[in-house]
Design a protein around this motif. Structure first.
Motif, PDB file in Angstrom:
ATOM      1  N   HIS A 225      -0.406  -0.599   5.249  1.00 27.85           N
ATOM      2  CA  HIS A 225       1.021  -0.398   5.015  1.00 27.85           C
ATOM      3  C   HIS A 225       1.516   0.904   5.654  1.00 27.85           C
ATOM      4  O   HIS A 225       2.627   0.949   6.201  1.00 27.85           O
ATOM      5  CB  HIS A 225       1.339  -0.417   3.523  1.00 27.85           C
ATOM      6  N   LEU A 226       0.702   1.937   5.596  1.00 21.58           N
ATOM      7  CA  LEU A 226       1.066   3.180   6.265  1.00 21.58           C
ATOM      8  C   LEU A 226       1.132   2.972   7.779  1.00 21.58           C
ATOM      9  O   LEU A 226       2.040   3.475   8.445  1.00 21.58           O
ATOM     10  CB  LEU A 226       0.076   4.286   5.909  1.00 21.58           C
ATOM     11  N   GLN A 227       0.194   2.211   8.311  1.00 16.79           N
ATOM     12  CA  GLN A 227       0.205   1.902   9.741  1.00 16.79           C
ATOM     13  C   GLN A 227       1.473   1.132  10.115  1.00 16.79           C
ATOM     14  O   GLN A 227       2.042   1.350  11.186  1.00 16.79           O
ATOM     15  CB  GLN A 227      -1.047   1.097  10.118  1.00 16.79           C
ATOM     16  N   LEU A 228       1.921   0.255   9.247  1.00 18.03           N
ATOM     17  CA  LEU A 228       3.166  -0.478   9.498  1.00 18.03           C
ATOM     18  C   LEU A 228       4.361   0.474   9.581  1.00 18.03           C
ATOM     19  O   LEU A 228       5.178   0.367  10.498  1.00 18.03           O
ATOM     20  CB  LEU A 228       3.410  -1.522   8.401  1.00 18.03           C
TER      21      LEU A 228
ATOM     22  N   ASN B 149       1.217  -8.306  13.886  1.00 17.33           N
ATOM     23  CA  ASN B 149       0.689  -7.329  12.932  1.00 17.33           C
ATOM     24  C   ASN B 149       1.455  -7.332  11.616  1.00 17.33           C
ATOM     25  O   ASN B 149       0.872  -7.088  10.563  1.00 17.33           O
ATOM     26  CB  ASN B 149       0.644  -5.939  13.560  1.00 17.33           C
ATOM     27  N   ILE B 150       2.740  -7.618  11.654  1.00 13.42           N
ATOM     28  CA  ILE B 150       3.493  -7.772  10.398  1.00 13.42           C
ATOM     29  C   ILE B 150       2.978  -8.985   9.633  1.00 13.42           C
ATOM     30  O   ILE B 150       2.788  -8.929   8.412  1.00 13.42           O
ATOM     31  CB  ILE B 150       5.003  -7.855  10.672  1.00 13.42           C
ATOM     32  N   ILE B 151       2.708 -10.078  10.335  1.00 13.88           N
ATOM     33  CA  ILE B 151       2.133 -11.266   9.688  1.00 13.88           C
ATOM     34  C   ILE B 151       0.769 -10.924   9.088  1.00 13.88           C
ATOM     35  O   ILE B 151       0.446 -11.333   7.968  1.00 13.88           O
ATOM     36  CB  ILE B 151       2.045 -12.443  10.683  1.00 13.88           C
TER      37      ILE B 151
ATOM     38  N   VAL C   3       1.227  -8.967   5.950  1.00 16.26           N
ATOM     39  CA  VAL C   3       1.677  -9.876   4.882  1.00 16.26           C
ATOM     40  C   VAL C   3       0.471 -10.613   4.298  1.00 16.26           C
ATOM     41  O   VAL C   3       0.335 -10.739   3.074  1.00 16.26           O
ATOM     42  CB  VAL C   3       2.753 -10.858   5.399  1.00 16.26           C
ATOM     43  N   LEU C   4      -0.432 -11.097   5.154  1.00 14.06           N
ATOM     44  CA  LEU C   4      -1.634 -11.788   4.663  1.00 14.06           C
ATOM     45  C   LEU C   4      -2.491 -10.858   3.815  1.00 14.06           C
ATOM     46  O   LEU C   4      -3.001 -11.264   2.763  1.00 14.06           O
ATOM     47  CB  LEU C   4      -2.449 -12.336   5.836  1.00 14.06           C
ATOM     48  N   ILE C   5      -2.655  -9.632   4.255  1.00 11.12           N
ATOM     49  CA  ILE C   5      -3.441  -8.665   3.494  1.00 11.12           C
ATOM     50  C   ILE C   5      -2.782  -8.410   2.132  1.00 11.12           C
ATOM     51  O   ILE C   5      -3.459  -8.361   1.102  1.00 11.12           O
ATOM     52  CB  ILE C   5      -3.620  -7.366   4.306  1.00 11.12           C
ATOM     53  N   THR C   6      -1.478  -8.298   2.119  1.00  9.66           N
ATOM     54  CA  THR C   6      -0.746  -8.092   0.867  1.00  9.66           C
ATOM     55  C   THR C   6      -0.872  -9.301  -0.056  1.00  9.66           C
ATOM     56  O   THR C   6      -1.009  -9.156  -1.274  1.00  9.66           O
ATOM     57  CB  THR C   6       0.736  -7.779   1.162  1.00  9.66           C
ATOM     58  N   VAL C   7      -0.850 -10.496   0.519  1.00 15.66           N
ATOM     59  CA  VAL C   7      -1.039 -11.719  -0.275  1.00 15.66           C
ATOM     60  C   VAL C   7      -2.433 -11.718  -0.902  1.00 15.66           C
ATOM     61  O   VAL C   7      -2.597 -12.059  -2.078  1.00 15.66           O
ATOM     62  CB  VAL C   7      -0.809 -12.982   0.584  1.00 15.66           C
TER      63      VAL C   7
ATOM     64  N   LEU D  29      -7.295  -9.021   9.525  1.00 18.46           N
ATOM     65  CA  LEU D  29      -8.048  -8.254  10.514  1.00 18.46           C
ATOM     66  C   LEU D  29      -8.154  -9.002  11.843  1.00 18.46           C
ATOM     67  O   LEU D  29      -7.990  -8.410  12.918  1.00 18.46           O
ATOM     68  CB  LEU D  29      -9.438  -7.901   9.991  1.00 18.46           C
ATOM     69  N   LEU D  30      -8.406 -10.303  11.784  1.00 15.91           N
ATOM     70  CA  LEU D  30      -8.478 -11.093  13.020  1.00 15.91           C
ATOM     71  C   LEU D  30      -7.153 -11.058  13.786  1.00 15.91           C
ATOM     72  O   LEU D  30      -7.142 -10.921  15.015  1.00 15.91           O
ATOM     73  CB  LEU D  30      -8.868 -12.533  12.711  1.00 15.91           C
ATOM     74  N   LEU D  31      -6.061 -11.180  13.070  1.00 17.85           N
ATOM     75  CA  LEU D  31      -4.755 -11.115  13.732  1.00 17.85           C
ATOM     76  C   LEU D  31      -4.515  -9.732  14.332  1.00 17.85           C
ATOM     77  O   LEU D  31      -4.006  -9.617  15.457  1.00 17.85           O
ATOM     78  CB  LEU D  31      -3.636 -11.475  12.757  1.00 17.85           C
ATOM     79  N   ILE D  32      -4.868  -8.699  13.608  1.00 14.78           N
ATOM     80  CA  ILE D  32      -4.695  -7.340  14.120  1.00 14.78           C
ATOM     81  C   ILE D  32      -5.518  -7.149  15.385  1.00 14.78           C
ATOM     82  O   ILE D  32      -5.022  -6.625  16.391  1.00 14.78           O
ATOM     83  CB  ILE D  32      -5.068  -6.302  13.043  1.00 14.78           C
TER      84      ILE D  32
END
Length: 140
Positions: free
Chosen positions: A53-56, A92-94, A97-101, A127-130
C-alpha cells in the motif's frame, strides 16, 4: 523532487518483493504443515500488505509528477510509454487489490488452514502480477 520520489519508489520495490515473498512462503509453510495461525503469521502478512500500500501511494506520486506518467497516457503505439503510463499502474493496482482481498478474507476466517491458504493464494497472485509489470529495463 521527482528524482528522489522515483528512486524511493524503485528502492522500496525491492522491500515490497521481499516482504511479499516472505509472507507467501510463511503462509505456504503454515498451510502445508497445518500449523496454528499465530500473531507472528499475522504480522508477517500485515508487513506485506503495508509495504504494497505504501508502494502504491509512492507510485501514484511518481505517476502524477513524472514526465512519463499521466502526460503520456494514451500513447499506445510506443511500448515503453504504454508500460509506464498504463500497464504498470493498472496491473499493479489490480495486484494490490488482490493482496488486500487476501488480507480481508483471512480476517473473516476462523480456520488457520484457510487463513494461510487465502494469504498464500491472493498474495501469490498479486506478486505474479507485480512481477509481470515491473519495468525490468529500468531496474538493471
Amino acid at each position: 523532487m521527482y528524482d528522489f520520489i522515483q528512486k524511493f519508489h524503485s528502492g522500496w520495490a525491492y522491500l515490497v518483493l521481499l516482504f511479499l515473498v516472505v509472507a507467501i512462503a510463511n503462509s505456504a509453510i503454515g498451510f502445508s504443515s497445518k500449523k496454528e495461525f499465530t500473531a507472528k503469521d499475522r504480522k508477517i502478512a500485515l508487513l506485506g500488505l503495508i509495504a504494497t500500500h505504501l508502494q502504491l501511494v509512492i507510485g501514484l506520486l511518481v505517476y502524477f509528477v513524472s514526465p512519463l506518467g499521466a502526460s503520456a497516457f494514451g500513447e499506445m503505439k510506443n511500448a515503453a510509454l504504454r508500460l509506464t503510463s498504463l500497464e504498470h499502474p493498472l496491473i499493479n493496482i489490480i495486484a494490490i487489490v488482490l493482496i488486500t482481498v487476501g488480507w480481508s478474507k483471512h480476517k473473516r476466517t476462523e480456520d488457520s488452514t484457510a487463513k494461510f491458504k487465502s494469504i498464500a493464494v491472493f498474495y501469490g497472485l498479486g506478486l505474479l502480477l507485480i512481477l509481470s509489470r515491473i519495468p525490468w529495463s529500468l531496474w538493471f
